[in-house]
Each structure stands twice: as structure tokens, then as C-alpha cells.
Scaffold this motif. Structure first.
Motif, mmCIF file in Angstrom:
data_model
loop_
_atom_site.group_PDB
_atom_site.id
_atom_site.type_symbol
_atom_site.label_atom_id
_atom_site.label_comp_id
_atom_site.label_asym_id
_atom_site.label_seq_id
_atom_site.Cartn_x
_atom_site.Cartn_y
_atom_site.Cartn_z
ATOM 1 N N ILE A 92 3.164 -5.841 5.672
ATOM 2 C CA ILE A 92 3.556 -7.117 5.319
ATOM 3 C C ILE A 92 4.972 -6.825 3.943
ATOM 4 N N ASP A 93 5.897 -7.950 4.214
ATOM 5 C CA ASP A 93 6.923 -7.849 3.356
ATOM 6 C C ASP A 93 6.248 -9.429 2.782
ATOM 7 N N PHE A 94 5.853 -9.465 1.710
ATOM 8 C CA PHE A 94 5.431 -10.771 1.068
ATOM 9 C C PHE A 94 5.974 -11.805 0.579
ATOM 10 N N TRP A 95 7.316 -11.022 0.319
ATOM 11 C CA TRP A 95 8.677 -11.609 -0.840
ATOM 12 C C TRP A 95 9.242 -12.435 0.672
ATOM 13 N N GLU A 96 9.664 -10.990 1.726
ATOM 14 C CA GLU A 96 10.302 -12.119 3.258
ATOM 15 C C GLU A 96 9.313 -12.877 3.229
ATOM 16 N N LEU A 97 8.366 -12.820 3.483
ATOM 17 C CA LEU A 97 7.546 -14.074 4.605
ATOM 18 C C LEU A 97 7.397 -14.946 3.890
ATOM 19 N N ALA A 98 7.445 -14.569 2.372
ATOM 20 C CA ALA A 98 7.479 -16.403 1.690
ATOM 21 C C ALA A 98 9.139 -16.983 1.350
ATOM 22 N N GLU A 99 9.680 -16.830 2.029
ATOM 23 C CA GLU A 99 11.407 -17.043 1.868
ATOM 24 C C GLU A 99 11.318 -17.338 2.957
ATOM 25 N N ARG A 100 10.938 -17.077 3.993
ATOM 26 C CA ARG A 100 10.879 -17.260 5.664
ATOM 27 C C ARG A 100 10.403 -18.818 5.635
ATOM 28 N N ILE A 101 8.832 -18.502 4.941
ATOM 29 C CA ILE A 101 8.332 -19.935 5.466
ATOM 30 C C ILE A 101 8.297 -20.712 4.466
ATOM 31 N N ARG A 102 9.534 -20.777 3.359
ATOM 32 C CA ARG A 102 10.008 -21.893 2.808
ATOM 33 C C ARG A 102 11.391 -22.100 2.872
ATOM 34 N N LEU A 103 11.927 -21.440 4.144
ATOM 35 C CA LEU A 103 12.927 -22.083 4.514
ATOM 36 C C LEU A 103 13.442 -22.718 6.125
ATOM 37 N N GLU A 104 12.080 -22.149 6.759
ATOM 38 C CA GLU A 104 12.195 -22.335 8.137
ATOM 39 C C GLU A 104 11.206 -23.052 9.082
ATOM 40 N N LEU A 164 3.253 -24.096 -0.727
ATOM 41 C CA LEU A 164 3.278 -22.576 -0.995
ATOM 42 C C LEU A 164 2.526 -22.263 -1.742
ATOM 43 N N VAL A 165 1.342 -22.467 -1.578
ATOM 44 C CA VAL A 165 0.717 -21.301 -2.947
ATOM 45 C C VAL A 165 0.959 -19.201 -2.323
ATOM 46 N N MET A 166 0.833 -18.198 -3.344
ATOM 47 C CA MET A 166 0.551 -17.768 -2.999
ATOM 48 C C MET A 166 -0.731 -16.722 -4.137
ATOM 49 N N HIS A 167 -1.649 -16.293 -3.942
ATOM 50 C CA HIS A 167 -2.784 -15.890 -5.611
ATOM 51 C C HIS A 167 -3.127 -14.438 -4.450
ATOM 52 N N PRO A 168 -2.477 -13.466 -5.489
ATOM 53 C CA PRO A 168 -3.383 -11.879 -5.683
ATOM 54 C C PRO A 168 -5.028 -12.766 -4.390
ATOM 55 N N ARG A 169 -5.956 -12.967 -5.281
ATOM 56 C CA ARG A 169 -6.763 -12.797 -5.190
ATOM 57 C C ARG A 169 -8.141 -14.385 -5.018
ATOM 58 N N LEU A 170 -8.001 -14.353 -3.811
ATOM 59 C CA LEU A 170 -8.437 -16.197 -3.522
ATOM 60 C C LEU A 170 -10.083 -15.988 -3.243
ATOM 61 N N CYS A 171 -10.716 -14.482 -3.396
ATOM 62 C CA CYS A 171 -12.324 -14.805 -3.403
ATOM 63 C C CYS A 171 -12.403 -14.397 -4.401
ATOM 64 N N GLU A 172 -11.780 -13.723 -5.579
ATOM 65 C CA GLU A 172 -12.273 -13.450 -6.560
ATOM 66 C C GLU A 172 -12.521 -15.282 -7.719
ATOM 67 N N GLU A 173 -13.575 -15.278 -9.136
ATOM 68 C CA GLU A 173 -13.439 -16.550 -9.832
ATOM 69 C C GLU A 173 -12.474 -17.199 -10.008
ATOM 70 N N ASN A 174 -11.135 -16.659 -10.194
ATOM 71 C CA ASN A 174 -9.445 -16.599 -10.865
ATOM 72 C C ASN A 174 -9.235 -17.734 -9.595
ATOM 73 N N GLY A 175 -9.562 -16.976 -8.409
ATOM 74 C CA GLY A 175 -8.661 -17.525 -7.217
ATOM 75 C C GLY A 175 -9.489 -19.063 -7.001
ATOM 76 N N GLU A 176 -10.841 -18.751 -7.253
ATOM 77 C CA GLU A 176 -11.876 -20.251 -6.703
ATOM 78 C C GLU A 176 -11.631 -20.620 -7.335
ATOM 79 N N ALA A 177 -11.026 -20.604 -8.597
ATOM 80 C CA ALA A 177 -11.211 -21.707 -10.311
ATOM 81 C C ALA A 177 -9.454 -22.665 -9.612
#
Ligand code: SF4
Length: 123
Positions: free
Chosen positions: A21-33, A39-52
Motif C-alpha cells: 500500500i502506498d499510503f500517500w497515493e491512497l490518501a490523495e485518490r480518496i481526497r480527489l475521487e 480523511l484522517v490518517m494516524h499511525p497507531r489508533l490502538c495506542e494511547e495517542n490514537g485513542e486520545a
């Protein structure tokens, strides 16, 4: 009308099962198409920081499409975040999408299907 939010967890960007998966390509395609509220991207939703983040972000008047690990894993790992926000993990608020062992195009098409299923609901 509900907000349709795509809340993507990139699993730190180095998960071997998401190597195709190319996350940058995916994010831009979602945004445009794809029609969606944002859209929100986070590196670790299951850690404290993501839960916050989820505790602050999630609202009951939105549906959250969550591309991340497999659906059953998400059910466990995202439960605290949804719970802290007071948003139920039911079909009115949550559409999980597995990204593991898929490539950019396959994940995009899965997200597209989920967005299409919410047509008419987007504000
Ligand atoms: S929620 Fe799933 S995809 Fe996200 S960091 Fe945790 S294990 Fe990885």
C-alpha cells in the motif's frame, strides 16, 4: 444527513502485511475521487495517542470508515477509542476495512464500496 469520515490507521507505515500500500497515493485518490466529509490518517489508533485522538474526534452523528488491520482485530483494538468517545461500534457508526494483504488499488476499491453504500448520507 451524516458526516462520512475516513479514519485510516497506517499501522506505523511499516507493517509487512501492508507493504503493497502506498499510503500517500491512497490518501490523495480518496481526497480527489471519493465523496466524503474528511480523511484522517494516524499511525497507531490502538495506542494511547490514537485513542486520545478518537476520544476528541468521534461524534455520534457521523459514520467512520476505518481502513486498518482486519475487521475482528479492529473490533478489539479500536474498542477503547470508540468507547472513550461514547460512539457505538455498530453499523450506523462504523464500517471497518481490512488493509492487510491488499494493495493500494484493492484498498481504494473497498473504501469506494463503503463510501458508495453511504451515498446520500454525506454532509
Ligand atoms: S489498530 Fe490495527 S492497523 Fe492500527 S496500529 Fe493497531 S494493529 Fe495496526
Amino acid at each position: 444527513m451524516k458526516k462520512v469520515v475516513i479514519l485510516m490507521c497506517t499501522c506505523s507505515g511499516v507493517c509487512p502485511s501492508m507493504a503493497k500500500i502506498d499510503f500517500w497515493e491512497l490518501a490523495e485518490r480518496i481526497r480527489l475521487e471519493l465523496p466524503h466529509s474528511y480523511l484522517v490518517m494516524h499511525p497507531r489508533l490502538c495506542e494511547e495517542n490514537g485513542e486520545a485522538l478518537m476520544a476528541d474526534l468521534l461524534k455520534p452523528d457521523a459514520v467512520y470508515i476505518t481502513p486498518a488491520c482486519d475487521e475482528k482485530k479492529q473490533m478489539k483494538l479500536l474498542a477503547n477509542g470508540f468507547s472513550r468517545a461514547g460512539v457505538p461500534m455498530d453499523e450506523n457508526h462504523w464500517i471497518p476495512i481490512r488493509m492487510g494483504l491488499r494493495d493500494t488499488e484493492e484498498v481504494f476499491q473497498e473504501i469506494k464500496r463503503a463510501v458508495d453504500s453511504m451515498q446520500g448520507a454525506i454532509t
